[in-house]
Write a protein that holds these residues in place. Structure first.
Motif, PDB file in Angstrom:
ATOM      1  N   ASP A 112       0.815  -1.212   0.000  1.00 30.35           N
ATOM      2  CA  ASP A 112       0.000   0.000   0.000  1.00 30.35           C
ATOM      3  C   ASP A 112       0.852   1.267   0.000  1.00 30.35           C
ATOM      4  O   ASP A 112       0.716   2.122  -0.859  1.00 30.35           O
ATOM      5  CB  ASP A 112      -0.985  -0.015   1.172  1.00 30.35           C
ATOM      6  CG  ASP A 112      -0.320  -0.183   2.521  1.00 30.35           C
ATOM      7  OD1 ASP A 112       0.905  -0.410   2.584  1.00 30.35           O
ATOM      8  OD2 ASP A 112      -1.033  -0.094   3.541  1.00 30.35           O
ATOM      9  N   ILE A 113       1.777   1.398   0.946  1.00 27.87           N
ATOM     10  CA  ILE A 113       2.572   2.623   1.053  1.00 27.87           C
ATOM     11  C   ILE A 113       4.071   2.348   1.073  1.00 27.87           C
ATOM     12  O   ILE A 113       4.862   3.241   1.375  1.00 27.87           O
ATOM     13  CB  ILE A 113       2.160   3.448   2.297  1.00 27.87           C
ATOM     14  CG1 ILE A 113       2.335   2.637   3.580  1.00 27.87           C
ATOM     15  CG2 ILE A 113       0.748   3.982   2.157  1.00 27.87           C
ATOM     16  CD1 ILE A 113       2.116   3.431   4.861  1.00 27.87           C
ATOM     17  N   GLY A 114       4.473   1.129   0.744  1.00 32.70           N
ATOM     18  CA  GLY A 114       5.893   0.797   0.723  1.00 32.70           C
ATOM     19  C   GLY A 114       6.608   1.468  -0.443  1.00 32.70           C
ATOM     20  O   GLY A 114       6.090   1.509  -1.554  1.00 32.70           O
ATOM     21  N   VAL A 115       7.797   2.016  -0.164  1.00 31.68           N
ATOM     22  CA  VAL A 115       8.600   2.651  -1.214  1.00 31.68           C
ATOM     23  C   VAL A 115       9.996   2.032  -1.316  1.00 31.68           C
ATOM     24  O   VAL A 115      10.681   2.235  -2.306  1.00 31.68           O
ATOM     25  CB  VAL A 115       8.722   4.174  -0.997  1.00 31.68           C
ATOM     26  CG1 VAL A 115       7.368   4.840  -1.106  1.00 31.68           C
ATOM     27  CG2 VAL A 115       9.390   4.503   0.327  1.00 31.68           C
ATOM     28  N   GLN A 116      10.405   1.293  -0.304  1.00 30.47           N
ATOM     29  CA  GLN A 116      11.723   0.649  -0.279  1.00 30.47           C
ATOM     30  C   GLN A 116      11.521  -0.821   0.059  1.00 30.47           C
ATOM     31  O   GLN A 116      10.822  -1.155   1.015  1.00 30.47           O
ATOM     32  CB  GLN A 116      12.617   1.313   0.772  1.00 30.47           C
ATOM     33  CG  GLN A 116      13.942   0.625   1.022  1.00 30.47           C
ATOM     34  CD  GLN A 116      14.947   0.864  -0.081  1.00 30.47           C
ATOM     35  OE1 GLN A 116      14.900   1.875  -0.764  1.00 30.47           O
ATOM     36  NE2 GLN A 116      15.850  -0.069  -0.263  1.00 30.47           N
ATOM     37  N   PHE A 117      12.147  -1.705  -0.728  1.00 30.80           N
ATOM     38  CA  PHE A 117      11.975  -3.138  -0.542  1.00 30.80           C
ATOM     39  C   PHE A 117      13.345  -3.791  -0.432  1.00 30.80           C
ATOM     40  O   PHE A 117      14.174  -3.653  -1.330  1.00 30.80           O
ATOM     41  CB  PHE A 117      11.186  -3.737  -1.712  1.00 30.80           C
ATOM     42  CG  PHE A 117       9.853  -3.052  -1.917  1.00 30.80           C
ATOM     43  CD1 PHE A 117       8.748  -3.442  -1.189  1.00 30.80           C
ATOM     44  CD2 PHE A 117       9.729  -2.003  -2.810  1.00 30.80           C
ATOM     45  CE1 PHE A 117       7.525  -2.803  -1.351  1.00 30.80           C
ATOM     46  CE2 PHE A 117       8.507  -1.352  -2.985  1.00 30.80           C
ATOM     47  CZ  PHE A 117       7.409  -1.755  -2.254  1.00 30.80           C
ATOM     48  N   SER A 130      18.065  -4.633  -2.870  1.00 34.67           N
ATOM     49  CA  SER A 130      17.405  -3.520  -2.210  1.00 34.67           C
ATOM     50  C   SER A 130      17.078  -2.441  -3.224  1.00 34.67           C
ATOM     51  O   SER A 130      17.859  -2.184  -4.135  1.00 34.67           O
ATOM     52  CB  SER A 130      18.336  -2.955  -1.130  1.00 34.67           C
ATOM     53  OG  SER A 130      17.713  -1.915  -0.430  1.00 34.67           O
ATOM     54  N   GLY A 131      15.909  -1.830  -3.072  1.00 36.20           N
ATOM     55  CA  GLY A 131      15.535  -0.742  -3.964  1.00 36.20           C
ATOM     56  C   GLY A 131      14.045  -0.518  -3.954  1.00 36.20           C
ATOM     57  O   GLY A 131      13.323  -1.030  -3.095  1.00 36.20           O
ATOM     58  N   SER A 132      13.581   0.221  -4.945  1.00 35.89           N
ATOM     59  CA  SER A 132      12.166   0.564  -5.016  1.00 35.89           C
ATOM     60  C   SER A 132      11.370  -0.388  -5.898  1.00 35.89           C
ATOM     61  O   SER A 132      10.173  -0.201  -6.090  1.00 35.89           O
ATOM     62  CB  SER A 132      12.014   1.996  -5.538  1.00 35.89           C
ATOM     63  OG  SER A 132      12.562   2.086  -6.842  1.00 35.89           O
ATOM     64  N   MET A 133      12.021  -1.436  -6.423  1.00 35.73           N
ATOM     65  CA  MET A 133      11.336  -2.345  -7.348  1.00 35.73           C
ATOM     66  C   MET A 133      10.430  -3.338  -6.618  1.00 35.73           C
ATOM     67  O   MET A 133      10.795  -3.887  -5.590  1.00 35.73           O
ATOM     68  CB  MET A 133      12.316  -3.085  -8.250  1.00 35.73           C
ATOM     69  CG  MET A 133      13.406  -3.813  -7.543  1.00 35.73           C
ATOM     70  SD  MET A 133      14.711  -2.654  -7.242  1.00 35.73           S
ATOM     71  CE  MET A 133      15.915  -3.678  -6.529  1.00 35.73           C
ATOM     72  N   THR A 134       9.238  -3.503  -7.196  1.00 38.56           N
ATOM     73  CA  THR A 134       8.265  -4.433  -6.621  1.00 38.56           C
ATOM     74  C   THR A 134       8.322  -5.797  -7.287  1.00 38.56           C
ATOM     75  O   THR A 134       7.530  -6.670  -6.964  1.00 38.56           O
ATOM     76  CB  THR A 134       6.840  -3.871  -6.736  1.00 38.56           C
ATOM     77  OG1 THR A 134       6.562  -3.590  -8.106  1.00 38.56           O
ATOM     78  CG2 THR A 134       6.694  -2.604  -5.895  1.00 38.56           C
TER      79      THR A 134
END
Length: 186
Positions: A112-117, A130-134
């Motif tokens: 929903d509100i995740g920006v960093q994974f 690590s990064g913004s990729m889903t």
């Protein structure tokens, strides 16, 4: 008599916070601090004197009020708001969850509100990607059953960790062999 409080701030849902107020002026103290919140709850400071600190873990946006007295001057009050930032929620799935070694698994994250994974493809405590990729992929070279962990961070810095036990299974490559009895015949 003067009272100073920390500025309004925000914390992540489930976190605790130290709220600080200090007093000066008046007759120089000793100062007595009386703490309440907008819901009428009293809070007892850790220790006495100035600065005064309370610790709380609100689960909704909350105003905190402090009244300072020195026993001589007019009492002085101040307030601060602690806002609550939501924790990100996420769902981790894998396109194909099993195959023969070396097997490449493709992962998809819905948040929903995740920006960093931060992906840990074996739950060994080491971030592999690590990064913004889903979406992500990982190749498992050895046979086994693998747990997969994911840490999701919101723009506010709030963190949720997901652990999916046994999400990926990698089978050993079969060894081709045969036997004959007898080996030579006519």
């Amino acid at each position: 008599l003067q009272v100073d409080m920390m500025p309004s701030t925000a914390i992540c849902d489930g976190d605790a916070i130290d709220i600080t107020s200090s007093a000066s002026g008046g007759n120089g103290g000793p100062y007595t601090f009386t703490w309440t919140d907008e819901f009428g709850n009293s809070h007892t400071p850790a220790g006495s004197g100035s600065p005064s600190v309370i610790n709380d873990n609100p689960n909704v946006d909350t105003w905190y009020y402090v009244t300072v007295s020195d026993g001589c001057s007019l009492d002085e009050s101040d307030s601060v708001q602690v806002a609550i930032n939501a924790l990100p929620s996420a769902f981790l799935s894998v396109v194909d969850s099993n195959g023969c070694e070396a097997f490449t698994a493709n992962f998809i994250v819905n948040s929903d509100i995740g920006v960093q994974f931060d992906y840990d493809f074996t739950c060994d405590g080491v971030t592999d990607l690590s990064g913004s990729m889903t979406t992500a992929s990982n190749t498992y070279s050895n046979a086994g059953l693998y747990d997969v962990c994911l840490t999701v961070t919101s723009a506010d810095g709030c963190v949720t960790t997901i652990s999916e036990p046994g999400l990926v299974e990698v089978y050993p490559v079969p060894t081709a062999n045969f036997s004959a009895d007898p080996w030579e015949t006519s």
